[in-house]
Design an enzyme around this catalytic site. Structure first.
Site, PDB file in Angstrom:
ATOM      1  NE  ARG A  87     -48.735 -17.460 -22.609  1.00  0.00           N
ATOM      2  CZ  ARG A  87     -49.344 -18.635 -22.724  1.00  0.00           C
ATOM      3  NH1 ARG A  87     -49.108 -19.398 -23.788  1.00  0.00           N
ATOM      4  NH2 ARG A  87     -50.182 -19.057 -21.805  1.00  0.00           N
ATOM      5  CG  ASN A 119     -46.188 -14.070 -22.121  1.00  0.00           C
ATOM      6  OD1 ASN A 119     -45.534 -15.070 -21.866  1.00  0.00           O
ATOM      7  ND2 ASN A 119     -47.382 -13.850 -21.586  1.00  0.00           N
ATOM      8  NE  ARG A 150     -52.539 -21.430 -16.848  1.00  0.00           N
ATOM      9  CZ  ARG A 150     -52.066 -20.382 -17.513  1.00  0.00           C
ATOM     10  NH1 ARG A 150     -51.328 -20.574 -18.596  1.00  0.00           N
ATOM     11  NH2 ARG A 150     -52.331 -19.156 -17.098  1.00  0.00           N
ATOM     12  CG  HIS A 174     -45.282 -19.490 -21.088  1.00  0.00           C
ATOM     13  ND1 HIS A 174     -46.218 -20.279 -20.459  1.00  0.00           N
ATOM     14  CD2 HIS A 174     -45.688 -18.200 -20.880  1.00  0.00           C
ATOM     15  CE1 HIS A 174     -47.131 -19.515 -19.884  1.00  0.00           C
ATOM     16  NE2 HIS A 174     -46.839 -18.245 -20.140  1.00  0.00           N
TER      17      HIS A 174
END
Length: 306
Positions: A87, A119, A150, A174
């Site tokens: 990302r 992002n 997730r 992230h």
């Protein structure tokens, strides 16, 4: 009267808008996008739901002045052409959207809370805080909220349980340096290490499934939207209702001098309090390593405006 703004109504921003309207989280939703036609189309499409939803939400678009009294603004600009899993590759594009949109937002007189999805999540949250000048507790990112969701899905599938029965956190960036803090994970209140049938559990395999989950979805349909829209809607609800809910969001850490994904209590004034976890030495080391990556990327790349 609650008002929410969304800056960036691509796949993620429009999914978040839909979630907010369906759930009736606010009285007034304001959509902002660099594409006028897209913003107006989303406004009309959402307004068409007005007679079908349980509550009524006024929808407006393309007017920064309407954000002057917004309670929350969701920042969800994105690069539609990302071709790599990392990302961080989006930073050169998305940082420009921060330098463009945030001054316009602040010029409106906005003094609320900004929740960023964009992002690279941690770096962009830090940049938004820097550019906006808002207090650090009023600017944060969704962090590892989606990664944690997730992880719960993957663990639940392994043990054939409802993911709502899985607790625990994914921490750090992230992105690729994230990790599951297994010491925090439990199923129905039972620590994972003590759970029946966990003896042969391959934690490395689960870790990879969690980390690769976003790219797997992105590769298949070109973007992700439903999971993150649910995450940000829950966070926004906690702000609007002063819920004091615990979320693994990207907040400023004095210890690491950077934004990083870690659980915190979210309430009416934004980040109410960081949650101290009893991590193992290895987990502490992984968190420090992930935070260092975010810190270095911010210092080296985010503060340069073209």
């Amino acid at each position: 009267m609650n008002k929410i703004g969304i800056i960036g109504v691509g796949h993620v921003g429009s999914a978040a808008a839909h979630e907010i309207v369906v759930r009736g989280l606010c009285n007034h939703l304001v959509l902002i996008d660099r594409n006028d036609d897209k913003a107006h189309a989303e406004e009309l499409d959402l307004a068409d739901m007005g007679s079908q939803t349980l509550s009524h939400t006024k929808i407006s678009s393309q007017d920064y002045s309407l954000l002057s009294d917004a309670d929350v603004v969701i920042f969800s600009t994105g690069n539609m052409n990302r071709q790599e899993r990392d990302r961080m590759q989006e930073l050169e594009w998305t940082k420009k959207t921060v330098y463009d949109a945030i001054p316009k937002l602040m010029a409106s007189g906005f003094n609320g809370i900004i929740v960023s999805i964009t992002n690279p999540c941690d770096v962009i949250a830090a940049l938004i805080q820097k550019v906006s000048g808002l207090p650090k507790n009023h600017v944060f990112g969704t962090g590892t909220s989606l990664d944690t969701a997730r992880m719960k899905r993957v663990v639940a599938n392994k043990f054939h349980v409802n993911p709502k029965n899985v607790a625990g956190y994914v921490l750090g960036e992230h992105g690729d340096s994230q990790f599951t803090a297994w010491s925090t994970v439990s199923i129905a209140g039972i620590p994972l290490a003590e759970y029946p049938e966990s003896v042969d559990l391959n934690l490395d395999e689960i870790k990879e499934q969690v980390a690769a989950g976003g790219w797997q979805i992105h590769s298949g349909k070109g973007y992700t939207c439903y999971g993150i829209s649910a995450c940000v809607s829950n966070i926004v609800k906690a702000i609007l209702t002063d819920e004091v809910g615990a979320f693994p969001v990207s907040t400023y850490s004095k210890k690491y001098d950077t934004y990083v994904g870690h659980p915190a209590y979210v309430a009416g004034d934004g980040i109410a309090k960081q949650i101290n976890l009893h991590l193992t030495a290895d987990e502490e080391a992984e968190l420090a390593k992930s935070a260092a990556k975010i810190h270095d990327m911010f210092k080296e790349h985010a503060l340069v405006s073209d």
